[in-house]
Scaffold this motif. Structure first.
Motif, mmCIF file in Angstrom:
data_model
loop_
_atom_site.group_PDB
_atom_site.id
_atom_site.type_symbol
_atom_site.label_atom_id
_atom_site.label_comp_id
_atom_site.label_asym_id
_atom_site.label_seq_id
_atom_site.Cartn_x
_atom_site.Cartn_y
_atom_site.Cartn_z
ATOM 1 N N GLU A 2 0.824 -1.212 0.000
ATOM 2 C CA GLU A 2 0.000 0.000 0.000
ATOM 3 C C GLU A 2 0.853 1.254 0.000
ATOM 4 O OE1 GLU A 2 -2.973 0.116 2.981
ATOM 5 O OE2 GLU A 2 -3.402 -2.013 2.814
ATOM 6 N N ASN A 3 0.245 2.333 -0.433
ATOM 7 C CA ASN A 3 0.923 3.620 -0.434
ATOM 8 C C ASN A 3 1.034 4.130 0.999
ATOM 9 O OD1 ASN A 3 2.090 5.971 -1.214
ATOM 10 N ND2 ASN A 3 0.251 6.838 -2.144
ATOM 11 N N GLN A 4 2.268 4.381 1.468
ATOM 12 C CA GLN A 4 2.472 4.848 2.839
ATOM 13 C C GLN A 4 2.179 6.343 2.942
ATOM 14 O OE1 GLN A 4 6.468 3.830 3.968
ATOM 15 N NE2 GLN A 4 5.695 2.568 5.629
ATOM 16 N N THR A 5 1.539 6.717 4.020
ATOM 17 C CA THR A 5 1.308 8.133 4.296
ATOM 18 C C THR A 5 1.885 8.453 5.671
ATOM 19 O OG1 THR A 5 -0.845 7.683 5.264
ATOM 20 C CG2 THR A 5 -0.800 8.217 2.918
ATOM 21 N N PHE A 6 2.436 9.643 5.790
ATOM 22 C CA PHE A 6 3.001 10.087 7.051
ATOM 23 C C PHE A 6 1.945 10.828 7.853
ATOM 24 C CE2 PHE A 6 6.824 9.676 4.438
ATOM 25 C CZ PHE A 6 7.612 8.916 5.284
ATOM 26 N N VAL A 7 2.157 10.890 9.157
ATOM 27 C CA VAL A 7 1.206 11.560 10.031
ATOM 28 C C VAL A 7 1.255 13.069 9.792
ATOM 29 C CG1 VAL A 7 0.587 12.002 12.428
ATOM 30 C CG2 VAL A 7 1.429 9.759 11.760
ATOM 31 N N GLU A 9 3.166 16.619 7.726
ATOM 32 C CA GLU A 9 3.789 17.063 6.481
ATOM 33 C C GLU A 9 5.218 17.489 6.760
ATOM 34 O OE1 GLU A 9 1.383 20.132 4.825
ATOM 35 O OE2 GLU A 9 -0.275 18.788 4.399
ATOM 36 N N LYS A 10 5.928 17.850 5.689
ATOM 37 C CA LYS A 10 7.336 18.233 5.825
ATOM 38 C C LYS A 10 7.502 19.439 6.736
ATOM 39 C CE LYS A 10 11.418 19.495 3.207
ATOM 40 N NZ LYS A 10 12.014 19.721 1.904
#
Length: 74
Positions: A2-7, A9-10
Protein backbone atom coordinates in the motif's frame (compact mmCIF):
# COMPACT_ATOMS: atom_id res chain seq x y z
CA UNK A 1 2.20 -2.91 -0.99
CA UNK A 2 0.00 0.00 0.00
CA UNK A 3 0.92 3.62 -0.43
CA UNK A 4 2.47 4.85 2.84
CA UNK A 5 1.31 8.13 4.30
CA UNK A 6 3.00 10.09 7.05
CA UNK A 7 1.21 11.56 10.03
CA UNK A 8 2.66 15.04 9.46
CA UNK A 9 3.79 17.06 6.48
CA UNK A 10 7.34 18.23 5.83
CA UNK A 11 6.75 21.63 7.48
CA UNK A 12 5.56 19.90 10.67
CA UNK A 13 8.70 17.81 10.85
CA UNK A 14 10.88 20.85 10.20
CA UNK A 15 9.13 22.71 13.03
CA UNK A 16 9.59 19.70 15.32
CA UNK A 17 13.31 19.65 14.55
CA UNK A 18 13.52 23.41 15.11
CA UNK A 19 11.83 23.08 18.50
CA UNK A 20 14.21 20.34 19.54
CA UNK A 21 17.20 22.44 18.46
CA UNK A 22 15.94 25.39 20.53
CA UNK A 23 15.50 23.19 23.58
CA UNK A 24 18.98 21.70 23.19
CA UNK A 25 20.46 25.21 22.92
CA UNK A 26 18.58 26.18 26.09
CA UNK A 27 19.90 23.18 28.01
CA UNK A 28 23.45 23.87 26.80
CA UNK A 29 23.17 27.50 27.92
CA UNK A 30 21.91 26.34 31.32
CA UNK A 31 24.75 23.89 31.93
CA UNK A 32 27.95 24.60 33.83
CA UNK A 33 28.64 27.27 36.40
CA UNK A 34 29.51 24.89 39.18
CA UNK A 35 32.58 24.99 41.35
CA UNK A 36 35.27 22.34 41.54
CA UNK A 37 35.64 22.95 45.27
CA UNK A 38 32.37 22.39 47.22
CA UNK A 39 33.51 24.90 49.86
CA UNK A 40 33.75 27.76 47.34
CA UNK A 41 30.59 29.48 46.07
CA UNK A 42 30.53 30.42 42.40
CA UNK A 43 28.03 33.24 41.71
CA UNK A 44 28.16 32.42 37.98
CA UNK A 45 25.26 29.98 38.50
CA UNK A 46 22.98 33.02 38.84
CA UNK A 47 24.01 34.66 35.55
CA UNK A 48 21.49 36.17 33.12
CA UNK A 49 22.16 33.37 30.65
CA UNK A 50 21.28 30.59 33.09
CA UNK A 51 18.38 32.28 34.87
CA UNK A 52 16.59 34.13 32.05
CA UNK A 53 17.87 33.27 28.58
CA UNK A 54 18.09 29.47 28.79
CA UNK A 55 14.53 28.97 30.13
CA UNK A 56 13.20 31.26 27.38
CA UNK A 57 14.86 29.06 24.76
CA UNK A 58 13.45 25.91 26.37
CA UNK A 59 9.91 27.29 26.65
CA UNK A 60 10.02 28.60 23.08
CA UNK A 61 11.12 25.15 21.90
CA UNK A 62 8.27 23.51 23.79
CA UNK A 63 5.74 25.96 22.34
CA UNK A 64 7.03 25.30 18.83
CA UNK A 65 6.72 21.55 19.47
CA UNK A 66 3.09 21.90 20.58
CA UNK A 67 2.30 24.15 17.62
CA UNK A 68 4.00 21.75 15.18
CA UNK A 69 1.89 18.87 16.50
CA UNK A 70 -1.39 20.83 16.48
CA UNK A 71 -1.13 22.62 13.13
CA UNK A 72 -3.12 20.89 10.44
CA UNK A 73 -1.85 20.27 6.94
CA UNK A 74 -3.62 20.70 3.64
Amino acid sequence: MENQTFVFEKKNYMMLIGGIVLMVIGYILMSGGGSDDPNVFNPEIFSFTRIILAPIFILAGLLIEVFAIMVKGK
